[in-house]
Design a protein around this motif. Sequence first.
Motif, mmCIF file in Angstrom:
data_model
loop_
_atom_site.group_PDB
_atom_site.id
_atom_site.type_symbol
_atom_site.label_atom_id
_atom_site.label_comp_id
_atom_site.label_asym_id
_atom_site.label_seq_id
_atom_site.Cartn_x
_atom_site.Cartn_y
_atom_site.Cartn_z
ATOM 1 N N GLY A 153 9.447 62.798 27.662
ATOM 2 C CA GLY A 153 10.597 63.515 28.241
ATOM 3 C C GLY A 153 11.622 64.109 27.076
ATOM 4 O O GLY A 153 12.469 64.852 27.268
ATOM 5 N N SER A 154 11.378 63.560 25.772
ATOM 6 C CA SER A 154 12.347 64.001 24.668
ATOM 7 C C SER A 154 11.973 65.537 24.066
ATOM 8 O O SER A 154 12.665 65.715 23.093
ATOM 9 N N GLY A 155 10.863 65.329 24.357
ATOM 10 C CA GLY A 155 10.177 66.749 23.529
ATOM 11 C C GLY A 155 10.886 67.973 24.286
ATOM 12 O O GLY A 155 11.603 68.086 24.996
ATOM 13 N N GLY A 156 10.193 69.195 23.582
ATOM 14 C CA GLY A 156 10.711 70.439 24.135
ATOM 15 C C GLY A 156 10.369 70.622 25.372
ATOM 16 O O GLY A 156 11.362 70.863 26.288
ATOM 17 N N VAL A 157 9.282 70.367 25.783
ATOM 18 C CA VAL A 157 8.860 70.787 27.339
ATOM 19 C C VAL A 157 9.372 69.950 28.007
ATOM 20 O O VAL A 157 9.985 70.074 29.335
ATOM 21 N N ALA A 176 9.498 57.670 27.046
ATOM 22 C CA ALA A 176 10.119 57.999 25.838
ATOM 23 C C ALA A 176 10.190 56.819 25.139
ATOM 24 O O ALA A 176 10.196 55.629 25.390
ATOM 25 N N SER A 177 10.632 56.752 23.814
ATOM 26 C CA SER A 177 10.903 55.713 22.996
ATOM 27 C C SER A 177 12.218 55.162 22.979
ATOM 28 O O SER A 177 13.110 56.106 23.436
ATOM 29 N N ALA A 178 12.354 53.975 22.799
ATOM 30 C CA ALA A 178 13.923 53.282 23.160
ATOM 31 C C ALA A 178 15.057 54.295 22.688
ATOM 32 O O ALA A 178 15.892 54.242 23.483
ATOM 33 N N ASP A 194 9.163 53.118 28.422
ATOM 34 C CA ASP A 194 9.436 53.070 27.037
ATOM 35 C C ASP A 194 7.854 53.093 26.332
ATOM 36 O O ASP A 194 7.150 51.750 26.630
ATOM 37 N N TYR A 195 7.293 54.219 25.978
ATOM 38 C CA TYR A 195 5.860 54.168 25.779
ATOM 39 C C TYR A 195 5.391 53.248 24.713
ATOM 40 O O TYR A 195 3.990 53.049 24.530
ATOM 41 N N LYS A 196 6.379 52.549 23.863
ATOM 42 C CA LYS A 196 6.036 51.966 22.664
ATOM 43 C C LYS A 196 5.743 50.444 23.231
ATOM 44 O O LYS A 196 5.053 49.608 22.584
ATOM 45 N N GLY A 322 6.183 65.781 15.024
ATOM 46 C CA GLY A 322 5.883 65.177 16.319
ATOM 47 C C GLY A 322 7.150 64.439 16.991
ATOM 48 O O GLY A 322 7.004 63.600 17.894
ATOM 49 N N ARG A 323 8.358 64.382 16.154
ATOM 50 C CA ARG A 323 9.394 63.634 16.673
ATOM 51 C C ARG A 323 10.537 64.397 16.980
ATOM 52 O O ARG A 323 11.787 63.882 17.291
ATOM 53 N N ALA A 324 10.388 65.807 17.306
ATOM 54 C CA ALA A 324 11.863 66.485 17.653
ATOM 55 C C ALA A 324 12.270 66.000 18.948
ATOM 56 O O ALA A 324 11.495 65.656 19.840
ATOM 57 N N LYS A 325 13.679 65.909 19.158
ATOM 58 C CA LYS A 325 14.399 65.551 20.324
ATOM 59 C C LYS A 325 14.727 66.937 20.849
ATOM 60 O O LYS A 325 15.950 67.435 20.388
#
Length: 333
Positions: A153-157, A176-178, A194-196, A322-325
């Motif tokens: 959910g935090s990515g571009g798409v 999403a991560s925390a 939280d996928y982690k 791969g970490r872009a918000k």
Amino acid sequence: MKAFVVDRYQRHAALRLADMPTPELREDEVLVEVHAAGVNLLDAKIRSGEFKLILPYRLPLVLGHDVAGVVVKVGMRVRQFKVGDEVYARADDFRIGTFAEFVPVKEASLALKPKNLTMEEAASIPLVGLTAWQALVERVDLNRGQKVFIQAGSGGVGTFAIQLAKHLSATVATTASAINVALVKSLGADVVVDYKTQDFEDVLRDYDVVLNSQDGKTLEKSLRVLRRGGKLISISGPPDPQFGRQVAAPGFVRLVMRLLSSGVRRKARQSGVDYSFLFMRASGSQLREITGLIEAGAIRPVMDRVFPFSSTNEALAYVEAGRAKGKVVVRLK
Ligand SMILES: NC(=O)c1ccc[n+]([C@@H]2O[C@H](COP(=O)([O-])OP(=O)(O)OC[C@H]3O[C@@H](n4cnc5c(N)ncnc54)[C@H](OP(=O)(O)O)[C@@H]3O)[C@@H](O)[C@H]2O)c1
């Protein structure tokens, strides 16, 4: 014109800043002076050669798919746009090249820029916005009360798709991560995994739609959170035979697609789920619908960083990490 080009396909290779001829305009195109260009993983994947079979480009290739800018020339058959219009677009396949001072765009792929966005914000929208639109509106006709799981959910798409799904009155789950939980909640996500630390398979049940953007393992797990009759759309592969037909791929490429997707298609059939691959396409008419939602305040751009044009390689590397918000954009003007 100045442009960033791919000379040969290679993973992590820097693009070369070159002096390239301004593209010749076709009758159904407008020439856009690029003010800002959105950066997408697709750019990195093309540079690495991952799309060689699907999009056989001739090198050197000016890279870049997303543009916001000003019309400086119109083709003979163009009716809807004039010199001076502020516009945005996902450039057409085989006519890409927004990491440059000018790019030609088909009239049918272009829309006026949302009035309430800056050029940088507008350049962040087309590719991810159209992807979300083509998945959630065109392909599954998501509607009120349905449950959709949008990965990353935090990515571009993801940042766009969550907002679109909420606008369509769906219930939205995301991963999403925390550190990004607050962001995806602010966009409207109802359930955040939280996928982690958690497995989404343990939390989500009987979903109507999954928008998959991750690896093969995630794709397989996604099958198990859907209800019978649910729809699994993947934008990260594997491509299916229907897609092969859509892009008129040669026979052996279609065979590869059939084989690559045979496992997930078989498992989907066994679970009573519909699997399909989506590769988004340029569309001016859908972009106009998106403009309406942005101007009405239903969807807002989520920007991570804006890089100067001279740092296009750094922008691409940042996206590839791969970490872009939300979105990354390069500014030319
Ligand atoms: N087929 C098509 O038409 C199409 C169109 C657009 C995109 N795509 C593909 O779709 C994928 C996503 O694109 P994008 O532009 O949205 O990527 P992106 O913006 O680069 O995604 C980065 C985000 O993903 C999150 N993330 C990374 N691993 C994750 C995981 N395992 N679970 C949940 N979130 C995770 C990161 O959050 P953290 O930092 O918290 O990990 C980060 O916020 C890419 O493979 C892209 O190529 C395909």
